[in-house]
Design an enzyme around this catalytic site. Sequence first.
Site, short mmCIF file in Angstrom:
data_model
loop_
_atom_site.label_atom_id
_atom_site.label_comp_id
_atom_site.label_asym_id
_atom_site.label_seq_id
_atom_site.Cartn_x
_atom_site.Cartn_y
_atom_site.Cartn_z
CE LYS A 216 -1.77 1.68 4.07
NZ LYS A 216 -1.43 3.10 4.24
CG ASN A 217 2.49 2.63 3.56
OD1 ASN A 217 1.31 2.92 3.38
ND2 ASN A 217 3.00 2.46 4.77
CB CYS B 191 -4.21 6.48 10.37
SG CYS B 191 -4.60 4.81 9.91
NE ARG C 75 0.25 10.27 10.08
CZ ARG C 75 -0.13 9.21 9.38
NH1 ARG C 75 -1.35 8.73 9.50
NH2 ARG C 75 0.70 8.62 8.55
CG ASP D 206 3.00 1.46 9.34
OD1 ASP D 206 2.60 2.34 10.13
OD2 ASP D 206 3.14 1.65 8.12
NE ARG E 135 -7.22 4.46 5.34
CZ ARG E 135 -6.49 5.37 5.99
NH1 ARG E 135 -6.84 5.73 7.21
NH2 ARG E 135 -5.44 5.93 5.44
C1 UD1 Z 1 4.17 6.89 6.13
C2 UD1 Z 1 3.31 5.64 5.97
C3 UD1 Z 1 2.82 5.18 7.33
C4 UD1 Z 1 3.99 4.99 8.28
C5 UD1 Z 1 4.87 6.24 8.32
C6 UD1 Z 1 6.14 6.04 9.13
C7 UD1 Z 1 2.35 5.91 3.78
C8 UD1 Z 1 1.15 6.16 2.96
N1 UD1 Z 1 2.19 5.93 5.12
O1 UD1 Z 1 3.32 7.90 6.65
O2 UD1 Z 1 2.12 3.94 7.16
O3 UD1 Z 1 3.51 4.73 9.59
O4 UD1 Z 1 5.26 6.61 6.98
O5 UD1 Z 1 6.86 4.95 8.66
O6 UD1 Z 1 3.43 5.67 3.26
N2 UD1 Z 1 5.97 14.69 10.49
C9 UD1 Z 1 6.10 16.02 10.80
N3 UD1 Z 1 6.03 16.93 9.77
C10 UD1 Z 1 5.86 16.56 8.48
C11 UD1 Z 1 5.74 15.19 8.18
C12 UD1 Z 1 5.80 14.27 9.21
O7 UD1 Z 1 6.27 16.38 11.95
O8 UD1 Z 1 5.82 17.42 7.60
C13 UD1 Z 1 6.00 13.69 11.59
C14 UD1 Z 1 4.68 12.94 11.71
O9 UD1 Z 1 3.76 13.66 12.46
C15 UD1 Z 1 5.11 11.66 12.38
C16 UD1 Z 1 6.51 11.43 11.80
O10 UD1 Z 1 6.95 12.69 11.27
O11 UD1 Z 1 5.20 11.83 13.75
C17 UD1 Z 1 6.55 10.39 10.70
O12 UD1 Z 1 5.73 10.77 9.63
P1 UD1 Z 1 6.02 10.39 8.13
O13 UD1 Z 1 7.32 9.64 8.05
O14 UD1 Z 1 5.87 11.61 7.31
O15 UD1 Z 1 4.85 9.39 7.83
P2 UD1 Z 1 3.79 9.42 6.65
O16 UD1 Z 1 4.47 9.72 5.36
O17 UD1 Z 1 2.62 10.22 7.05
#
Ligand code: UD1
Length: 416
Positions: A23-24, A116, A121, A303, A396
């Site tokens: 999915k990711n 989620c 986030r 995850d 999902r």
């Molecule tokens: C992706 C995955 C999700 C997984 C996560 C971490 C997808 C669709 N989803 O989510 O399943 O759990 O990676 O491996 O690929 N953060 C900030 N600012 C930002 C972006 C992120 O503070 O601009 C923080 C988030 O709040 C969180 C952490 O960074 O605490 C990790 O987020 P991120 O690595 O961006 O995860 P996703 O891309 O949302």
Amino acid sequence: MSEKLIIQGGNPLQGKVKIPGAKNSALPLLASTLLTDKPVKLTNVPELKDVQTMLSMVRKLGKDITTNSNSLQITGPVTSNKAPVDLVRKMRASFLVLAPLVGRTGEAIVPLPGGCNIGTRPVDLHLEGLKKLGVKIKHEDGRIFAKTDGIIGNDVFLNYPSVGATEQLIMAAVVARGTTTIYNGAQEPEIRDLVSFLTSLGADINMNGSIIKVTGVNELGKTTYGVLPDRIAAGTYMIAGTATNGNVEVTDVDTSSLKPLSLKLKKAGITVKEVDNTIKVKRDQRPDNLEIITLPFPGFPTDLQAPITALLTLAKGKSVVKETVFDSRFGHVPELSKMGADISVTNSSTVFINGKKTLRGTEVEATDIRAGAALVIGGLAAKGETVVSGLGHLDRGYSKLVENLRTLGADVERVK
Ligand code: UD1
């Protein structure tokens, strides 16, 4: 009417399960098809609600898509640069269309994401990075207005190796003038998959650990590409096999991306055998206690935090699970507690577990995708009947869940 899973626990899971595409990986790959007008064929695409959401998004933005079970043909130009709010609110990953839209058309309007329920986030790293590449960002009425006269390569340092921000910046950099170097980029296998996919379209990207160097190209071409296997789905079945005293083989996996889990299971005394692209797990003893800390790849994946926590409620002795990636990802904890687990969580995001010999079936509710997986694992291992609601979350992220579990010998059905 909402649907529920009814699980009669206690059957050891046994047999093979073929793991679908990730999915990711599928989600960013689909977003990045907006970077080319030429035909793209994607294979090994998982059948999931989130994939449907991203397909609706990419269609709304102009793409012509034909589907044939796990294969997709995507072609045509971008005809709109406004992402529909209902689709972005459904799923955080839809925000990934921002970079390709502004990169291709010079302008994009994308609502702030939903997804989620696992803590705050933000998307600050996405936006700061895009600003560095010459995109003007305005935030109004819950929407991001992005504008540029042309993306320009630059050095970008990420304060945290965010998966989404790294993907967003790679996609912008591919169509930039000049070279972009992302420092402290995420190194998840799904990032490597995006890089391989874009390279197959003609992008110029060099990934050296957390340093990702992208030189913009004038135009991308066409490709046929197979989505990477889903390490989180594979890990979930491996953990379910272990929790039920079973013997499970996951096939069509990328074994190296599952190392953080395989090594922890071995440490707990579980037999884990990797042969080519399969992994067999066999439990010869009740698992030993573990210490888990979630971290960006190659650390233990957040995850799989909820699924392994479910397993550890049944391990020998005291386990500790520390979540460092998200600030509030413990929806499974009170539900596992209802099932008789001796488990608590502190406000510093640490879960303490005192392993017990058994859990007992009861009514529980999934609050996010992976919390749902943890409750299914708990239910499969528990004595008696477990009723899991909140299946929208599981849909999902897990395709053919009931079918696969039944093939492995589980007594599980989905009812209205
Ligand atoms: C992706 C995955 C999700 C997984 C996560 C971490 C997808 C669709 N989803 O989510 O399943 O759990 O990676 O491996 O690929 N953060 C900030 N600012 C930002 C972006 C992120 O503070 O601009 C923080 C988030 O709040 C969180 C952490 O960074 O605490 C990790 O987020 P991120 O690595 O961006 O995860 P996703 O891309 O949302």
